[in-house]
Design an enzyme around this catalytic site. Sequence first.
Site, PDB file in Angstrom:
ATOM      1  N   HIS A  83       0.823  -1.225   0.000  1.00 59.73           N
ATOM      2  CA  HIS A  83       0.000   0.000   0.000  1.00 59.73           C
ATOM      3  C   HIS A  83       0.850   1.265   0.000  1.00 59.73           C
ATOM      4  CE1 HIS A  83      -3.580  -2.515   1.678  1.00 59.73           C
ATOM      5  NE2 HIS A  83      -3.441  -2.627   0.386  1.00 59.73           N
TER       6      HIS A  83
ATOM      7  N   CYS B  32       6.323  14.297 -12.993  1.00 54.69           N
ATOM      8  CA  CYS B  32       7.554  13.494 -13.013  1.00 54.69           C
ATOM      9  C   CYS B  32       8.578  14.147 -13.938  1.00 54.69           C
ATOM     10  CB  CYS B  32       7.224  12.090 -13.502  1.00 54.69           C
ATOM     11  SG  CYS B  32       8.666  11.041 -13.724  1.00 54.69           S
TER      12      CYS B  32
ATOM     13  N   CYS C 182       5.496   8.561  -9.118  1.00 50.00           N
ATOM     14  CA  CYS C 182       4.970   8.913 -10.440  1.00 50.00           C
ATOM     15  C   CYS C 182       3.982   7.834 -10.864  1.00 50.00           C
ATOM     16  CB  CYS C 182       6.124   8.993 -11.435  1.00 50.00           C
ATOM     17  SG  CYS C 182       5.561   9.067 -13.138  1.00 50.00           S
TER      18      CYS C 182
ATOM     19  N   CYS D 284       5.668   6.081 -14.516  1.00 47.30           N
ATOM     20  CA  CYS D 284       6.843   5.184 -14.572  1.00 47.30           C
ATOM     21  C   CYS D 284       7.172   4.574 -13.220  1.00 47.30           C
ATOM     22  CB  CYS D 284       8.043   5.939 -15.123  1.00 47.30           C
ATOM     23  SG  CYS D 284       8.678   7.223 -14.030  1.00 47.30           S
TER      24      CYS D 284
ATOM     25  N   PRO E 149      -4.468 -10.779  18.193  1.00 46.86           N
ATOM     26  CA  PRO E 149      -5.248 -11.012  19.417  1.00 46.86           C
ATOM     27  C   PRO E 149      -6.716 -11.326  19.150  1.00 46.86           C
ATOM     28  CG  PRO E 149      -4.599  -8.681  19.231  1.00 46.86           C
ATOM     29  CD  PRO E 149      -3.962  -9.405  18.101  1.00 46.86           C
TER      30      PRO E 149
HETATM   31  P1  OAD Z   1      -7.230  -3.469  10.197  1.00 47.00           P
HETATM   32  O1  OAD Z   1      -7.467  -2.235  10.996  1.00 47.00           O
HETATM   33  O2  OAD Z   1      -8.294  -3.911   9.248  1.00 47.00           O
HETATM   34  O3  OAD Z   1      -6.940  -4.695  11.153  1.00 47.00           O
HETATM   35  C1  OAD Z   1      -6.026  -4.590  12.203  1.00 47.00           C
HETATM   36  C2  OAD Z   1      -5.839  -5.961  12.818  1.00 47.00           C
HETATM   37  O4  OAD Z   1      -4.856  -5.814  13.839  1.00 47.00           O
HETATM   38  C3  OAD Z   1      -7.072  -6.535  13.493  1.00 47.00           C
HETATM   39  O5  OAD Z   1      -7.284  -7.861  13.039  1.00 47.00           O
HETATM   40  C4  OAD Z   1      -6.720  -6.515  14.983  1.00 47.00           C
HETATM   41  O6  OAD Z   1      -7.275  -7.626  15.681  1.00 47.00           O
HETATM   42  C5  OAD Z   1      -5.231  -6.616  14.922  1.00 47.00           C
HETATM   43  N1  OAD Z   1      -4.509  -6.110  16.116  1.00 47.00           N
HETATM   44  C6  OAD Z   1      -4.860  -5.128  16.979  1.00 47.00           C
HETATM   45  N2  OAD Z   1      -3.910  -4.953  17.924  1.00 47.00           N
HETATM   46  C7  OAD Z   1      -2.921  -5.842  17.644  1.00 47.00           C
HETATM   47  C8  OAD Z   1      -1.659  -6.182  18.242  1.00 47.00           C
HETATM   48  N3  OAD Z   1      -1.196  -5.545  19.323  1.00 47.00           N
HETATM   49  N4  OAD Z   1      -0.924  -7.164  17.668  1.00 47.00           N
HETATM   50  C9  OAD Z   1      -1.361  -7.808  16.569  1.00 47.00           C
HETATM   51  N5  OAD Z   1      -2.532  -7.545  15.963  1.00 47.00           N
HETATM   52  C10 OAD Z   1      -3.297  -6.574  16.492  1.00 47.00           C
HETATM   53  O7  OAD Z   1      -5.821  -3.251   9.445  1.00 47.00           O
HETATM   54  P2  OAD Z   1      -5.251  -3.969   8.136  1.00 47.00           P
HETATM   55  O8  OAD Z   1      -5.607  -5.403   8.098  1.00 47.00           O
HETATM   56  O9  OAD Z   1      -3.821  -3.607   8.042  1.00 47.00           O
HETATM   57  O10 OAD Z   1      -5.017   0.324   3.378  1.00 47.00           O
HETATM   58  O11 OAD Z   1      -6.036  -3.208   6.997  1.00 47.00           O
HETATM   59  C11 OAD Z   1      -5.680  -3.421   5.657  1.00 47.00           C
HETATM   60  C12 OAD Z   1      -5.752  -2.131   4.891  1.00 47.00           C
HETATM   61  O12 OAD Z   1      -6.993  -1.502   5.127  1.00 47.00           O
HETATM   62  C13 OAD Z   1      -4.756  -1.072   5.296  1.00 47.00           C
HETATM   63  O13 OAD Z   1      -3.469  -1.278   4.754  1.00 47.00           O
HETATM   64  C14 OAD Z   1      -5.374   0.190   4.759  1.00 47.00           C
HETATM   65  C15 OAD Z   1      -6.844  -0.104   4.834  1.00 47.00           C
HETATM   66  O14 OAD Z   1      -7.531   0.086   3.625  1.00 47.00           O
HETATM   67  C16 OAD Z   1      -4.510   1.509   2.939  1.00 47.00           C
HETATM   68  O15 OAD Z   1      -4.236   2.426   3.679  1.00 47.00           O
HETATM   69  C17 OAD Z   1      -4.303   1.588   1.479  1.00 47.00           C
HETATM   70 ZN    ZN Z   2       7.489   9.123 -14.388  1.00 43.16          ZN
END
Ligand code: OAD
Ligand code: ZN
Length: 253
Positions: free
Chosen positions: A126, A155, A134, A137, A222
């Site tokens: 992400h 760019c 850019c 490219c 968790p």
């Molecule tokens: P989420 O917010 O969807 O999920 C976070 C996860 O972390 C949950 O399953 C929690 O249970 C877990 N969690 C919380 N505390 C924790 C700890 N101390 N140790 C381990 N796990 C823990 O986040 P993502 O799965 O990363 O995209 O979400 C995916 C994408 O959604 C992100 O990259 C973002 C968003 O769209 C962009 O920004 C492009």
């Molecule tokens: Zn470029």
Amino acid sequence: MALEKAAELVSGSGYVVALVGAGLSAESGIPTFRGTGGLWTRVGEPSMNGYEQFLRDPIRWWEHQLDPGADPARTEFREAIDSAEPNAGHYALVRMERLGILKMTITQNVDNLHVRAGVANLVEIHGNRTKVRCIGCEMRWLRESFDYAKLPPLCPDCGSLVKGDTVMFGEPIPPSVIDACFRETALCDCMIVCGTSATVFPAASFPRMVKENGGTLIEANPNPTPLSESADVVLRGPTGEYLPELVNRLERL
Ligand code: OAD
Ligand code: ZN
């Protein structure tokens, strides 16, 4: 016990890959997106067609980006990241890499904490919020080193629009990045899924592909996720505690 079983699985595998989500950085003080205390749980999800809006009016998008007071939710997230340090979970992945066991980290996090912890092999699916990119490219620059005197920034190499490297809703994952993800997933015979809700695609498809290819899954989280049932081992707790414990065991094997 789960940690022993996880260590056995990992040490018996040939190509271990970590898939990381926001939960890994939770113990660094950065809010996750979903779930209790999640950024979007509190302020709502951002616009689903962000990329389309950017393409329609990139000057407006950049003016908004460069205005520090434009978006309180973004300011909160930015301040949390700016003051964050890598935690024991980030360092455990680096230790596992230096042991020669972890071959690649695929992260959904944009917070740059893997880099600051010293990881060598990283795919940021992400993007990385400290960079701009850019859209033509795929060249990247440090955000602070780019010139924003004339908007939208273009760019210098190919003349295409430059945007923040963070992937927006509706934006395709940059081709070289998605290619790297699929290549690593195809090589992987054991994926450690760390702190992700496993609900955002395509990242959420990688562990499922590993499973379909006959590989194993270890989930460190968790809370239960849609992947928990198909995981071979579940480390049901914070990654800042469980990942260092896992590496301690790997070092002893
Ligand atoms: P989420 O917010 O969807 O999920 C976070 C996860 O972390 C949950 O399953 C929690 O249970 C877990 N969690 C919380 N505390 C924790 C700890 N101390 N140790 C381990 N796990 C823990 O986040 P993502 O799965 O990363 O995209 O979400 C995916 C994408 O959604 C992100 O990259 C973002 C968003 O769209 C962009 O920004 C492009
Ligand atoms: Zn470029």
